[in-house]
Scaffold this active site. Structure first.
Site, PDB file in Angstrom:
ATOM      1  N   CYS A 112       0.824  -1.210   0.000  1.00 17.90           N
ATOM      2  CA  CYS A 112       0.000   0.000   0.000  1.00 17.90           C
ATOM      3  C   CYS A 112       0.864   1.269   0.000  1.00 17.90           C
ATOM      4  CB  CYS A 112      -0.979  -0.028   1.170  1.00 17.90           C
ATOM      5  SG  CYS A 112      -2.350   1.148   0.989  1.00 17.90           S
ATOM      6  N   HIS A 218      -3.672  -5.368   0.648  1.00 18.05           N
ATOM      7  CA  HIS A 218      -3.158  -5.688   1.980  1.00 18.05           C
ATOM      8  C   HIS A 218      -3.049  -7.200   2.206  1.00 18.05           C
ATOM      9  CE1 HIS A 218      -3.015  -1.664   3.852  1.00 18.05           C
ATOM     10  NE2 HIS A 218      -3.948  -1.388   2.957  1.00 18.05           N
ATOM     11  N   GLU A 220      -1.285  -8.736   4.254  1.00 18.06           N
ATOM     12  CA  GLU A 220      -1.065  -9.075   5.663  1.00 18.06           C
ATOM     13  C   GLU A 220      -2.365  -9.348   6.415  1.00 18.06           C
ATOM     14  OE1 GLU A 220      -2.118  -4.773   5.827  1.00 18.06           O
ATOM     15  OE2 GLU A 220      -0.998  -6.068   4.457  1.00 18.06           O
TER      16      GLU A 220
END
Length: 245
Positions: A112, A218, A220
C-alpha cells in the site's frame, strides 16, 4: 540443528499513543512475517541516520514497507496537493531502505503506502487522491462505517499481467485494495504486475532485482488464508533466506 530465520526489517510509523509520540507497526505485519518463517524487527525513523542504517543492513535479510495511516508527502513527487496525514520521517527512512535494497539486491516487499514510496523512489508520480481522477470507479477505499474485519476484506479484482513475477500465480484475483493515493506515472524500470479493471495500477516490481515487489492491496490481513497473500509472503521469505543457504 540450528534453524536460522531471516531477519526482516519492518519500517515503523509515527503514532500518538496516550498523547505521546511513538513509533509503531500494526501487529498483522509482524504476525505475517513470523508465520512464514521470518524474524521481524522494527525500525524507527532514526535508523535513517547513515551510520545506523549501514550497520543495520549488514544483519538484515529483507525489508517490509508497510501500509500506513499517513500518506507520502506530495513534495516527494512534485505535487502541490495539500496533505494533512504526512509522516516525513517515515518517508526519509523508506527511501533510504529502498536505495539500500536496490544497491544490495536485498528482498523487499512493499504494501500500500510502501508501493507508493517504491514508485516515487524510482521517479514515478502519484495521484494524491484517486477519487479526483476521472475514469477510476472500483471501490478502492474502505467503508469506514463498517467493522474493521469487514472493511479490510476483498473488494475488487486485479488482472495479473503476463511475463511478470506474479504471473506464475494466475491471471486474476480478488483483493482488499484500500487507499487514497494511487500510482499516476509508473517509476523508471518498474514493471506493472497487476491492474484493477478500471486501469489503476495495483502491483509493480523491479524486474532486474532478485525480489522487489509492491502491491496496492493488503496481503497481511488474510496472510494465512488468502492464496495470493500466501504466495507473496512465501516468496519474500524464501528470497530473504537465500543469504543463509
Amino acid at each position: 540443528m540450528l534453524i536460522i530465520r531471516p531477519i526482516i526489517a519492518i519500517v515503523s510509523c509515527h503514532k500518538m499513543v496516550d498523547g505521546q509520540p511513538a513509533q509503531a507497526v500494526y501487529q498483522k505485519y509482524i504476525d505475517a512475517v513470523q508465520h512464514y518463517g521470518g524474524n521481524p524487527i522494527l525500525l524507527p525513523y532514526t535508523a535513517a541516520e547513515s551510520v545506523n542504517l549501514e550497520a543495520l543492513m549488514t544483519v538484515v535479510d529483507g525489508i517490509l514497507l508497510t501500509g500506513s495511516y499517513s500518506n507520502v508527502a506530495p513534495m516527494r513527487y512534485g505535487a502541490s496537493h495539500s496533505e494533512e496525514k504526512q509522516d516525513v520521517n517515515r518517508d526519509a527512512l523508506s527511501f533510504k531502505l529502498l536505495a539500500s535494497a536496490e544497491r544490495s539486491g536485498m528482498p523487499l516487499l512493499a504494501v500500500c503506502r510502501g508501493l507508493q514510496e517504491m514508485n516515487v523512489y524510482f521517479d514515478g508520480t502519484l495521484h494524491p487522491d484517486w477519487r479526483e481522477v476521472e475514469g477510476f470507479y472500483e471501490p478502492h477505499l474502505e467503508d469506514s462505517t463498517a467493522p474493521l474485519e469487514v472493511q479490510y476484506q476483498p473488494v475488487h479484482d486485479v488482472l495479473i499481467q503476463p511475463d511478470g513475477r506474479l504471473a506464475t500465480f494466475g491471471d486474476e484475483w480478488h483483493v482488499n485494495s484500500l487507499h487514497k493515493q494511487a500510482i499516476n506515472e509508473v517509476g523508471k524500470g518498474l514493471f506493472v504486475e497487476a491492474l484493477a479493471r478500471d486501469g489503476l495500477v495495483e502491483a509493480i516490481s523491479l524486474m532486474k532485482h532478485p525480489f522487489m515487489i509492491g502491491v496496492q492491496w493488503h496481503p497481511e490481513l488474510n496472510y494465512a488464508k488468502d492464496d495470493l497473500s500466501k504466495f507473496l509472503f512465501t516468496e519474500f521469505i524464501h528470497y530473504a533466506s537465500q543469504k543463509h543457504s
